[in-house]
Write an enzyme that holds these catalytic residues in place. Structure first.
Site, PDB file in Angstrom:
ATOM      1  N   HIS A  46       0.819  -1.214   0.000  1.00 54.26           N
ATOM      2  CA  HIS A  46       0.000   0.000   0.000  1.00 54.26           C
ATOM      3  C   HIS A  46       0.853   1.265   0.000  1.00 54.26           C
ATOM      4  CE1 HIS A  46      -3.481  -2.580   1.744  1.00 54.26           C
ATOM      5  NE2 HIS A  46      -3.562  -2.477   0.423  1.00 54.26           N
ATOM      6  N   GLU A 131      -6.168  -8.147   3.408  1.00 52.70           N
ATOM      7  CA  GLU A 131      -5.633  -9.273   4.178  1.00 52.70           C
ATOM      8  C   GLU A 131      -6.765 -10.032   4.872  1.00 52.70           C
ATOM      9  OE1 GLU A 131      -2.278  -8.551   6.839  1.00 52.70           O
ATOM     10  OE2 GLU A 131      -2.840 -10.320   8.005  1.00 52.70           O
ATOM     11  N   CYS A 200       2.642  -9.578  13.326  1.00 54.41           N
ATOM     12  CA  CYS A 200       4.000  -9.990  12.951  1.00 54.41           C
ATOM     13  C   CYS A 200       5.080  -9.195  13.685  1.00 54.41           C
ATOM     14  CB  CYS A 200       4.180  -9.867  11.443  1.00 54.41           C
ATOM     15  SG  CYS A 200       4.465  -8.180  10.936  1.00 54.41           S
ATOM     16  N   SER A 228      -2.863   2.073   4.207  1.00 57.14           N
ATOM     17  CA  SER A 228      -1.924   1.155   4.839  1.00 57.14           C
ATOM     18  C   SER A 228      -2.309   0.948   6.299  1.00 57.14           C
ATOM     19  CB  SER A 228      -0.504   1.721   4.735  1.00 57.14           C
ATOM     20  OG  SER A 228       0.361   1.010   5.587  1.00 57.14           O
ATOM     21  N   SER A 273       5.311  -0.391   4.449  1.00 52.40           N
ATOM     22  CA  SER A 273       5.272  -0.272   2.985  1.00 52.40           C
ATOM     23  C   SER A 273       5.853   1.047   2.478  1.00 52.40           C
ATOM     24  CB  SER A 273       3.817  -0.423   2.518  1.00 52.40           C
ATOM     25  OG  SER A 273       2.958   0.354   3.330  1.00 52.40           O
TER      26      SER A 273
HETATM   27  C1  2E4 Z   1       0.970  -7.463   3.826  1.00 51.23           C
HETATM   28  C2  2E4 Z   1       0.771  -7.718   5.151  1.00 51.23           C
HETATM   29  O1  2E4 Z   1      -1.801  -4.546   5.621  1.00 51.23           O
HETATM   30  P1  2E4 Z   1      -1.331  -3.140   5.389  1.00 51.23           P
HETATM   31  O2  2E4 Z   1      -2.468  -2.269   4.924  1.00 51.23           O
HETATM   32  O3  2E4 Z   1      -0.610  -2.584   6.547  1.00 51.23           O
HETATM   33  O4  2E4 Z   1      -0.324  -3.299   4.156  1.00 51.23           O
HETATM   34  P2  2E4 Z   1       0.872  -2.396   3.605  1.00 51.23           P
HETATM   35  O5  2E4 Z   1       0.973  -2.698   2.162  1.00 51.23           O
HETATM   36  O6  2E4 Z   1       0.762  -0.999   4.022  1.00 51.23           O
HETATM   37  O7  2E4 Z   1       2.124  -3.002   4.362  1.00 51.23           O
HETATM   38  C3  2E4 Z   1       2.731  -4.173   3.958  1.00 51.23           C
HETATM   39  C4  2E4 Z   1       2.000  -5.387   4.365  1.00 51.23           C
HETATM   40  C5  2E4 Z   1       1.582  -6.304   3.431  1.00 51.23           C
HETATM   41  C6  2E4 Z   1       1.741  -5.674   5.663  1.00 51.23           C
HETATM   42  N1  2E4 Z   1       1.187  -6.820   6.049  1.00 51.23           N
HETATM   43 FE1  SF4 Z   2       4.598  -8.324   8.713  1.00 50.90          FE
HETATM   44 FE2  SF4 Z   2       5.611  -7.123   6.608  1.00 50.90          FE
HETATM   45 FE3  SF4 Z   2       4.775  -9.614   6.395  1.00 50.90          FE
HETATM   46 FE4  SF4 Z   2       3.045  -7.672   6.705  1.00 50.90          FE
HETATM   47  S1  SF4 Z   2       4.394  -7.939   4.953  1.00 50.90           S
HETATM   48  S2  SF4 Z   2       3.044  -9.632   7.774  1.00 50.90           S
HETATM   49  S3  SF4 Z   2       4.136  -6.240   8.015  1.00 50.90           S
HETATM   50  S4  SF4 Z   2       6.492  -8.906   7.643  1.00 50.90           S
END
Ligand code: 2E4
Ligand code: SF4
EC number: 1.17.7.4
Length: 314
Positions: A46, A131, A200, A228, A273
Site C-alpha cells: 500500500h 488481508e 508480525c 496502509s 510499505s
Molecule cells: C501485507 C501484510 O496490511 P497493510 O495495509 O498494513 O499493508 P501495507 O501494504 O501498508 O504493508 C505491507 C503489508 C503487506 C503488511 N502486512
Molecule cells: Fe509483517 Fe511485513 Fe509480512 Fe506484513 S508484509 S506480515 S508487516 S512482515
C-alpha cells in the site's frame, strides 16, 4: 534569519519489512523474467510511490483477476488472496506468482488447520481490508466470523462456544488486540489461539519504537499511505502513547507546517510499505526550515529475510 533548533527522533526499526521487500522484488524479477506487461492484482504493497515506480517498469495494477488477460503473468499482492483467486488462475491456465507475505500465509494455514480440527474460526481484523478478505477466504464463505472491536465480541454468533479458535490480521494494534483477545477468552474460556502471535514481528517492533519516542516529542509523523493498515496503527499508537500531534504523511509535501510552528522535537517513523527515500525527503524538508539534529531511537534489531518463490530464482 537563523533557523530554530529542532531534534528529529528517528524510530528504528521503521519502514520496509521482509515481506514488503520480497513482494517488490517478486514484481521486479517477474518483469525481468517475462518482460512487460506483468499484471499485479491489487497494489503490491500500500504505497503509491512504490506502485508508480513499478508501473513505470511495466507492471499493470488491477483489482481483480477478471481484469487480467489469460496469457500474461499475474502476481498476487503481499496482503494475500482468498483460495478462489489462485484456483481461478489455475482454471484459466494463467502463470501466477504469489507475493503473499509468508507471515500472512502462516495465518492462512492456521485458519485451515483449526477448521479441519472442527473448530469454528473467528478472525480479528478490519472489515474490507485485503488481508482480512484473503484470510477469511481460506475457508468457505460464512465459515469465518469477523470481530473488529471488543463490542463485537459480545454479539459474535458462534455455533458452539466450546469449539472455536481465532486468528488475527498481521498488522493490528498490539494493545487493542490484547483487549479483544481478553474479551474473547472471558466469553469463550476454551477458545484456541495462535501458537505464536499472528501480529508480525515488523508490526510489533514498529509500534514499540513509536511508544519509546511519542511521549517525548511535540509531534510524531508517520510516513505511509492512508490505505496502509500498519501505518495507520502507528499514528494511533503515537497518540495513545501521549503525543498530541500524530499524523500520517504520504510525502514531505503533505506536512502541515503551520501546525508545527514553535515545536522543538519531532518523531519520525514509517509504515512497513513506505520506502526510506520518502523518510529522507521528510528529513530534508525539516532541514530546509529548522536547524536539525537527528537522533535514532533503536528499540529492536531486525534480520528477517524471505526468499522469493523458486520460479523466479531459476
Ligand atoms: C501485507 C501484510 O496490511 P497493510 O495495509 O498494513 O499493508 P501495507 O501494504 O501498508 O504493508 C505491507 C503489508 C503487506 C503488511 N502486512
Ligand atoms: Fe509483517 Fe511485513 Fe509480512 Fe506484513 S508484509 S506480515 S508487516 S512482515
Amino acid at each position: 534569519m537563523s533557523k530554530q533548533p529542532l531534534t528529529l527522533y528517528l524510530a528504528a526499526p521503521r519502514g520496509f519489512c521482509a515481506g514488503v521487500d520480497r513482494a517488490i522484488k517478486i514484481v521486479e524479477m517477474a518483469l525481468e523474467k517475462w518482460g512487460a506487461p506483468v499484471y499485479v492484482r491489487h497494489e503490491i504493497v500500500h504505497n503509491k510511490f512504490v506502485v508508480d515506480g513499478l508501473r513505470d517498469k511495466g507492471a499493470v495494477f488491477v483489482e481483480e483477476l477478471d481484469d487480467c488477460p489469460d496469457d500474461r503473468p499475474v502476481i498476487f499482492s503481499a496482503h494475500g488472496v482468498a483460495k478462489s483467486v489462485p484456483a481461478e488462475a489455475t482454471r484459466r491456465n494463467m502463470v501466477y506468482v504469489d507475493a503473499t507475505c509468508p507471515l500472512v500465509s502462516k495465518v492462512h494455514v492456521e485458519a485451515q488447520r483449526h477448521s479441519e480440527a472442527g473448530l469454528q474460526m473467528i478472525m480479528i481484523g478490519h472489515k474490507g481490508h485485503p488481508e482480512t478478505i484473503g484470510t477469511m477466504g481460506q475457508l468457505p464463505e460464512g465459515e469465518v466470523l469477523l470481530v473488529e472491536t471488543v463490542d463485537d465480541v459480545t454479539t459474535v454468533p458462534v455455533r458452539d462456544p466450546d469449539n472455536i479458535a481465532y486468528v488475527t490480521q498481521t498488522t493490528l494494534s498490539v494493545d487493542d488486540t490484547k483487549d479483544i483477545v481478553a474479551s474473547l477468552q472471558a466469553r469463550f474460556p476454551k477458545i484456541v489461539g495462535p501458537h505464536k502471535e499472528d501480529i508480525c514481528y515488523a508490526t510489533t517492533n514498529r509500534q514499540e519504537a513509536v511508544k519509546a519516542i511519542a511521549p517525548k516529542v511535540d509531534a510524531m509523523l508517520v510516513v505511509g499511505a492512508p490505505n496502509s493498515s500498519n501505518s495507520r496503527r502507528l499514528v494511533e499508537v503515537g497518540s495513545k502513547a501521549g503525543c498530541n500531534y500524530a499524523q500520517l504523511v504520504m510525502r514531505a509535501e503533505n506536512i502541515d507546517w503551520r501546525a508545527l510552528e514553535g515545536i522543538t522535537s519531532v518523531g519520525i517513523t514509517a509504515g512497513a510499505s513506505a520506502p526510506e527515500l520518502l523518510v529522507n525527503e521528510v528529513i530534508e524538508a525539516f532541514r530546509d526550515r529548522f536547524d536539525v539534529t537527528v537522533e535514532t531511537i533503536e528499540t529492536a534489531v531486525e534480520n528477517v529475510e524471505f526468499k522469493v518463490p523458486r520460479v523466479l530464482r531459476t
